[in-house]
Design a protein around this motif. Structure first.
Motif, PDB file in Angstrom:
ATOM      1  N   ALA A 163     105.817  19.529 -44.342  1.00 19.26           N
ATOM      2  CA  ALA A 163     106.343  18.221 -43.935  1.00 19.26           C
ATOM      3  C   ALA A 163     106.104  17.975 -42.456  1.00 19.26           C
ATOM      4  O   ALA A 163     106.102  16.831 -42.008  1.00 19.26           O
ATOM      5  CB  ALA A 163     107.835  18.150 -44.241  1.00 19.26           C
ATOM      6  N   ALA A 164     105.894  19.070 -41.709  1.00 20.72           N
ATOM      7  CA  ALA A 164     105.711  18.936 -40.263  1.00 20.72           C
ATOM      8  C   ALA A 164     104.931  20.129 -39.741  1.00 20.72           C
ATOM      9  O   ALA A 164     104.832  21.171 -40.404  1.00 20.72           O
ATOM     10  CB  ALA A 164     107.064  18.838 -39.557  1.00 20.72           C
ATOM     11  N   ILE A 165     104.380  19.963 -38.546  1.00 14.25           N
ATOM     12  CA  ILE A 165     103.685  21.070 -37.882  1.00 14.25           C
ATOM     13  C   ILE A 165     104.066  21.092 -36.408  1.00 14.25           C
ATOM     14  O   ILE A 165     104.504  20.081 -35.841  1.00 14.25           O
ATOM     15  CB  ILE A 165     102.144  20.972 -37.996  1.00 14.25           C
ATOM     16  N   ILE A 166     103.902  22.257 -35.811  1.00 18.27           N
ATOM     17  CA  ILE A 166     104.010  22.404 -34.362  1.00 18.27           C
ATOM     18  C   ILE A 166     102.721  23.083 -33.908  1.00 18.27           C
ATOM     19  O   ILE A 166     102.316  24.095 -34.481  1.00 18.27           O
ATOM     20  CB  ILE A 166     105.213  23.270 -33.946  1.00 18.27           C
ATOM     21  N   LEU A 167     102.084  22.520 -32.901  1.00 17.35           N
ATOM     22  CA  LEU A 167     100.891  23.133 -32.326  1.00 17.35           C
ATOM     23  C   LEU A 167     101.277  23.868 -31.053  1.00 17.35           C
ATOM     24  O   LEU A 167     102.162  23.419 -30.307  1.00 17.35           O
ATOM     25  CB  LEU A 167      99.836  22.082 -31.987  1.00 17.35           C
ATOM     26  N   ILE A 168     100.608  24.974 -30.804  1.00 17.34           N
ATOM     27  CA  ILE A 168     100.802  25.739 -29.574  1.00 17.34           C
ATOM     28  C   ILE A 168      99.434  26.186 -29.091  1.00 17.34           C
ATOM     29  O   ILE A 168      98.606  26.606 -29.910  1.00 17.34           O
ATOM     30  CB  ILE A 168     101.677  26.996 -29.798  1.00 17.34           C
ATOM     31  N   HIS A 169      99.170  26.071 -27.801  1.00 16.11           N
ATOM     32  CA  HIS A 169      97.973  26.714 -27.280  1.00 16.11           C
ATOM     33  C   HIS A 169      98.273  27.290 -25.907  1.00 16.11           C
ATOM     34  O   HIS A 169      99.223  26.886 -25.236  1.00 16.11           O
ATOM     35  CB  HIS A 169      96.755  25.775 -27.286  1.00 16.11           C
ATOM     36  N   ASN A 170      97.482  28.290 -25.524  1.00 14.31           N
ATOM     37  CA  ASN A 170      97.743  28.992 -24.270  1.00 14.31           C
ATOM     38  C   ASN A 170      96.744  28.601 -23.193  1.00 14.31           C
ATOM     39  O   ASN A 170      95.591  28.263 -23.481  1.00 14.31           O
ATOM     40  CB  ASN A 170      97.677  30.509 -24.485  1.00 14.31           C
ATOM     41  N   HIS A 171      97.203  28.623 -21.957  1.00 10.31           N
ATOM     42  CA  HIS A 171      96.351  28.442 -20.785  1.00 10.31           C
ATOM     43  C   HIS A 171      96.302  29.787 -20.057  1.00 10.31           C
ATOM     44  O   HIS A 171      97.280  30.182 -19.421  1.00 10.31           O
ATOM     45  CB  HIS A 171      96.914  27.363 -19.858  1.00 10.31           C
ATOM     46  N   PRO A 172      95.198  30.507 -20.146  1.00  7.27           N
ATOM     47  CA  PRO A 172      95.106  31.830 -19.515  1.00  7.27           C
ATOM     48  C   PRO A 172      95.366  31.813 -18.018  1.00  7.27           C
ATOM     49  O   PRO A 172      95.814  32.812 -17.452  1.00  7.27           O
ATOM     50  CB  PRO A 172      93.659  32.260 -19.816  1.00  7.27           C
ATOM     51  N   SER A 173      95.106  30.689 -17.349  1.00  7.09           N
ATOM     52  CA  SER A 173      95.287  30.605 -15.899  1.00  7.09           C
ATOM     53  C   SER A 173      96.750  30.659 -15.488  1.00  7.09           C
ATOM     54  O   SER A 173      97.074  30.974 -14.347  1.00  7.09           O
ATOM     55  CB  SER A 173      94.667  29.305 -15.372  1.00  7.09           C
ATOM     56  N   GLY A 174      97.651  30.327 -16.399  1.00  9.93           N
ATOM     57  CA  GLY A 174      99.070  30.248 -16.056  1.00  9.93           C
ATOM     58  C   GLY A 174      99.489  28.866 -15.615  1.00  9.93           C
ATOM     59  O   GLY A 174     100.679  28.588 -15.461  1.00  9.93           O
ATOM     60  N   SER A 228     106.615  25.946 -16.188  1.00  9.38           N
ATOM     61  CA  SER A 228     106.175  27.302 -15.887  1.00  9.38           C
ATOM     62  C   SER A 228     106.736  27.811 -14.579  1.00  9.38           C
ATOM     63  O   SER A 228     107.018  27.054 -13.659  1.00  9.38           O
ATOM     64  CB  SER A 228     104.642  27.347 -15.807  1.00  9.38           C
ATOM     65  N   GLY A 229     106.839  29.139 -14.505  1.00  9.96           N
ATOM     66  CA  GLY A 229     107.158  29.801 -13.255  1.00  9.96           C
ATOM     67  C   GLY A 229     105.886  30.439 -12.741  1.00  9.96           C
ATOM     68  O   GLY A 229     104.788  30.014 -13.051  1.00  9.96           O
ATOM     69  N   SER A 230     106.022  31.476 -11.977  1.00  8.30           N
ATOM     70  CA  SER A 230     104.851  32.183 -11.479  1.00  8.30           C
ATOM     71  C   SER A 230     104.306  33.086 -12.564  1.00  8.30           C
ATOM     72  O   SER A 230     105.069  33.636 -13.360  1.00  8.30           O
ATOM     73  CB  SER A 230     105.215  33.028 -10.263  1.00  8.30           C
ATOM     74  N   PRO A 231     102.958  33.228 -12.642  1.00  6.00           N
ATOM     75  CA  PRO A 231     102.401  34.146 -13.639  1.00  6.00           C
ATOM     76  C   PRO A 231     102.997  35.522 -13.479  1.00  6.00           C
ATOM     77  O   PRO A 231     103.233  35.985 -12.384  1.00  6.00           O
ATOM     78  CB  PRO A 231     100.906  34.137 -13.306  1.00  6.00           C
ATOM     79  N   ARG A 232     103.258  36.161 -14.608  1.00  9.04           N
ATOM     80  CA  ARG A 232     103.847  37.490 -14.556  1.00  9.04           C
ATOM     81  C   ARG A 232     102.927  38.476 -15.244  1.00  9.04           C
ATOM     82  O   ARG A 232     102.042  38.116 -15.990  1.00  9.04           O
ATOM     83  CB  ARG A 232     105.203  37.497 -15.263  1.00  9.04           C
ATOM     84  N   GLU A 233     103.170  39.742 -14.998  1.00 10.47           N
ATOM     85  CA  GLU A 233     102.373  40.771 -15.639  1.00 10.47           C
ATOM     86  C   GLU A 233     102.830  40.936 -17.065  1.00 10.47           C
ATOM     87  O   GLU A 233     103.949  40.583 -17.433  1.00 10.47           O
ATOM     88  CB  GLU A 233     102.513  42.104 -14.890  1.00 10.47           C
TER      89      GLU A 233
END
Length: 235
Positions: A163-174, A228-233
């Motif tokens: 009935a519904a979807i959620i899309l997610i994608h990542n940005h490697p740069s942060g 977002s915050g700062s990129p973390r390890e």
């Protein structure tokens, strides 16, 4: 053969047979995968070293990271990385019948993609009661972009009778700011979903940092709930 009389390097597999894989520690699971060690390092000792590497890098672990361990080498490293990828492609057990109250409730189920060095587009299909039906990797793209077409997104959603979807994608740069391409893609999928009767609840951007960005919120011109915050390890 009794467990007591089994060689130390074979015991993880015996323990797995007797009590199931959930009874093994991380080091024992690794020892069960690689089978045997060397004269200097038995499988359990190697398993403990590899476990430390996996805990540090998680899904960003490379063949080189593991192969460098004394007693491993490329062949055994490939076994570990193949097992890691196999685990990533299957959903966590607690996902079954999990209910999504808001789009970001999906984040714990796709957190492994935060640290990937390439962009991935993931789709979660939901029932009319917003229970999770499936979570699938739709496409794996380049370092800084991933292109998808609505037909790729909705093919499985139709099969799932979602009935519904959620899309997610990542940005490697942060940097979680949606690009013009991200926004256009989201609008196209939103329009296609309206025609099909499958609602796009949101399109979230994640990365190697705290928080997320909601593209639908950006489109509607409202402040994003979490940024977002700062990129973390890697954890």
């Amino acid at each position: 053969m009794s467990l007591k009389n089994t060689a130390e390097i074979d015991r993880p597999r015996e323990k797995l047979i007797a009590n199931g894989p959930q009874s093994l520690t991380l080091a024992e699971l690794i020892a069960a995968i690689i089978g045997r060690g060397t004269v200097k390092n038995d499988a359990l000792k190697i398993g403990r070293t590899v476990a430390d590497i996996l805990m540090k890098h998680t899904y960003a672990t490379s063949i080189q990271d593991v192969a460098a361990v004394d007693g491993m080498g490329p062949a055994k490293a490939c076994q570990i990385l193949a097992a890691l990828e196999l685990a990533r492609r299957f959903p966590p057990p607690d996902r079954k019948n999990a209910k999504v109250q808001c789009a970001e409730d999906i984040l714990p189920f796709i957190s492994q993609y935060r640290y990937d060095q390439q962009e991935n587009v993931v789709a979660a299909t939901l029932s009319g009661a917003h229970e999770i039906l499936n979570i699938r990797l739709i496409t794996r793209g380049l370092v800084n972009q991933s292109q998808i077409h609505p037909r790729e997104v909705f093919a499985d959603a139709v099969t799932d009778r979602a009935a519904a979807i959620i899309l997610i994608h990542n940005h490697p740069s942060g940097n979680l700011t949606p690009s013009a391409r991200d926004i256009l893609m989201t609008k196209n999928i939103l329009d296609a979903g309206t025609i099909l009767g499958i609602e796009l609840l949101d399109h979230l951007i994640i990365g190697p940092c705290e928080g997320f960005r909601s593209i639908l919120t950006e489109i509607k011109g409202k402040p994003t709930t979490e940024t977002s915050g700062s990129p973390r390890e890697n954890p």
